[in-house]
Structure formats: structure tokens, C-alpha cells
Enzyme design. Sequence first.
Site, short mmCIF file in Angstrom:
data_model
loop_
_atom_site.label_atom_id
_atom_site.label_comp_id
_atom_site.label_asym_id
_atom_site.label_seq_id
_atom_site.Cartn_x
_atom_site.Cartn_y
_atom_site.Cartn_z
N SER A 116 0.80 -1.23 0.00
CA SER A 116 0.00 0.00 0.00
C SER A 116 0.82 1.27 0.00
O SER A 116 0.32 2.33 -0.34
CB SER A 116 -0.95 0.02 1.20
OG SER A 116 -0.24 0.24 2.40
N LYS B 201 0.77 4.69 6.68
CA LYS B 201 0.13 5.51 5.64
C LYS B 201 0.69 6.92 5.73
O LYS B 201 1.34 7.30 6.69
CB LYS B 201 -1.39 5.57 5.81
CG LYS B 201 -2.10 4.24 5.85
CD LYS B 201 -2.11 3.53 4.54
CE LYS B 201 -2.84 2.19 4.69
NZ LYS B 201 -2.41 1.19 3.78
#
Length: 185
Positions: free
Chosen positions: A43, A81
Site C-alpha cells: 500500500s 500511511k
Amino acid sequence: MKEEKIDFKKEIFSYIKIIVITVIVVLGCKQFLFAPIKVQGASMFPTYEDTDIIIVSKTSKIERFDQIIFQSPTEDELYIKRVIGLPGDTVEMKDDVLYVNGKAYEENYVNRQTDDPNQLRITENFRLEELLGKATVPEDSYFVLGDNRLKSYDSRHYGFISSEAVYGESKLTVYPFSHFYIGAK
């Protein structure tokens, strides 16, 4: 010449004392200052690759575009993230351009490669209000996105991240050595 007797008990106690102090210092640093974390998944590609080892600072002030590690809101795992929205920010994505508080930002860190020639956008259009029902990022919260937007499970899916869930900020990539990097990418 006088022979000196070595007191083995004192010598062993001295080594044990050094080892215990070292262990306490290392554990204290890991608990309160910094810790190694293994990246899992794709990701955050190309910033991080699966199995990269990073060092996380637990004392950093979180700013926009920092990469943070936090407790997943949906499972018992740590996620990494990029912080896009800080408390009070408005966030909008329009035609693959990020707007924070009305200002356009170029996102050089986003993976724009795709296997699908029909893929028009890397990130779908959204506004916070339409996506999560709030016009701005709430107090003590963050809006986060992965750098590999087509393969990232992030705030678009599970909402805002509480500041209490933040474990720390990525500061250093240490392994593999070919990925060694200090600071934010």
C-alpha cells in the site's frame, strides 16, 4: 613480583551489571523513543516495499505528508500511511489532483503505474464531506492515504485515524540496505 589475584565474582558481577544496564537502556528507547517496524504489503509502494525495515520515532510531531504508523481501526495490526489531512483541514481529490484547504498539491510519491490501460485515475474523486460525512478532519484525528492508491486500504475505507492510535512516524529505512534512506521520502 607480586601476583594479583583476580576476583572472578567481582568481574562477573561487573559484566552482568553492564549487560543489565544496556538491556534497560535499549528497552527504554524502544518503548518510549523509537522502534523498528517491518512494512507489510504494497500500500505504500514506491516509498516502501513489502518487508522493508523502518525505524519509527515515537516522539515526533505529526505534520502533513509524514508517514505514520498506527493501530488499524479494523484489525489487530499496525498500518503505515501518509498523513494527508490534519485536524481542521478540508481534503478533496479532483481529477487526480489533491486539494487541502483549497490548495493544490503535487504528489510525487504516489505510484501512478497501472496494469490497466483503461484506468483513467489513480485516486477517485472525493470530498471529505461526501466520503466520510464531515467537512473537515476532526480534532485529534488524521486523514491518511497510501502511496499506492489502487492497492491501499486507508481513510477512504475506514475513516479518520485518532491521534491516540498513532504509534509514531517513519524516520529511517534500514533494511534491505539497498533501500536505506534517512528522513521523509
